[in-house]
Design an enzyme around this catalytic site. Structure first.
Site, PDB file in Angstrom:
ATOM      1  N   ASP A 268       0.761  -1.536  -0.018  1.00 20.04           N
ATOM      2  CA  ASP A 268       0.028   0.001  -0.079  1.00 20.04           C
ATOM      3  C   ASP A 268       0.824   1.461  -0.084  1.00 20.04           C
ATOM      4  O   ASP A 268       0.612   2.092  -0.657  1.00 20.04           O
ATOM      5  CB  ASP A 268      -0.831  -0.380   1.120  1.00 20.04           C
TER       6      ASP A 268
ATOM      7  N   ASP B 119       7.172   3.713   3.636  1.00 19.78           N
ATOM      8  CA  ASP B 119       7.216   4.813   3.964  1.00 19.78           C
ATOM      9  C   ASP B 119       9.169   4.812   4.548  1.00 19.78           C
ATOM     10  O   ASP B 119       9.899   5.581   3.383  1.00 19.78           O
ATOM     11  CB  ASP B 119       6.559   5.089   5.784  1.00 19.78           C
TER      12      ASP B 119
ATOM     13  N   LYS C 134       5.665   7.234   0.595  1.00 27.54           N
ATOM     14  CA  LYS C 134       6.119   8.958   1.307  1.00 27.54           C
ATOM     15  C   LYS C 134       6.867  10.120   1.219  1.00 27.54           C
ATOM     16  O   LYS C 134       8.462   8.485   1.399  1.00 27.54           O
ATOM     17  CB  LYS C 134       5.890   8.293   3.010  1.00 27.54           C
TER      18      LYS C 134
END
Ligand code: 5GP
Length: 170
Positions: free
Chosen positions: A96, A99, A127
């Site tokens: 998904d 990070d 991110k």
């Protein structure tokens, strides 16, 4: 908590999925592909992507835990392993959100040791934060800021996964 702001709309997400699906169809034409979704967050991405694929594809899922609440614990643990033997297969891991990269670099190490023919990554959201690893993500959706997001499979304490768009919480 309430949803404060829609960051990426449903139609933007769906057209990106179409784009990535077309690219995968081209890249794996005439080959087998095993898509591995990382539970739980990637279930919506995998299901939307699946409907666009024309290649000879199968699916499996793996479950890892790395986060509690909105803070990273720095720990990655396999909660549910794969059902399928991946040796000699073309593997595409679908995640998904990327990070720090801790989850995917850990998985890469484990899955590489099982001798797949190829191993690539797709991340729907990347991110804009300091990465602890420089992993090559072959298919990526959207670059986003460092704020905590929900929707399109991503949760806060088990909620908001069903939203068809990406949002930030207030
Ligand atoms: P990484 O290992 O790359 O630091 O983190 C990846 C995992 O952290 C994702 O699979 C997801 O579960 C979680 N995560 C990171 N950022 C967010 C976020 O903004 N929202 C949600 N819901 N989960 C996140």
């Amino acid at each position: 908590m309430k949803i404060s702001k829609e960051l990426i709309s449903e139609s933007e997400i769906q057209s990106k999925i179409n784009e990535i699906g077309d690219q995968i169809n081209e890249d794996y034409e005439g080959q087998d592909l095993l898509i591995i979704g990382i539970l739980k967050g990637a279930f919506i991405t995998v299901s939307d992507l699946a409907k666009r694929l024309k290649v000879d594809v199968s699916f499996d899922f793996i479950s890892v835990s790395s986060y509690e609440g909105t803070e990273t614990s720095g720990q990655v643990k396999i909660e549910k392993d794969l059902d399928i033997d991946i040796s000699g297969k073309n593997i595409l891991i679908v995640e998904d959100i990327f990070d720090t990269g801790l989850t995917l670099s850990y998985l890469k190490k484990i899955l590489d040791s099982r001798n797949p023919k190829s191993l690539e990554f797709m991340c729907m959201f990347i991110k804009d934060t300091d990465k602890t690893t420089s992993l090559d993500i072959k298919y990526h959706g959207f670059k986003i800021g460092p704020e905590f997001v929900v929707g399109y499979g991503l949760d806060f304490e088990g909620k908001y996964r069903e939203l068809p768009y990406l949002a930030v919480l207030s």
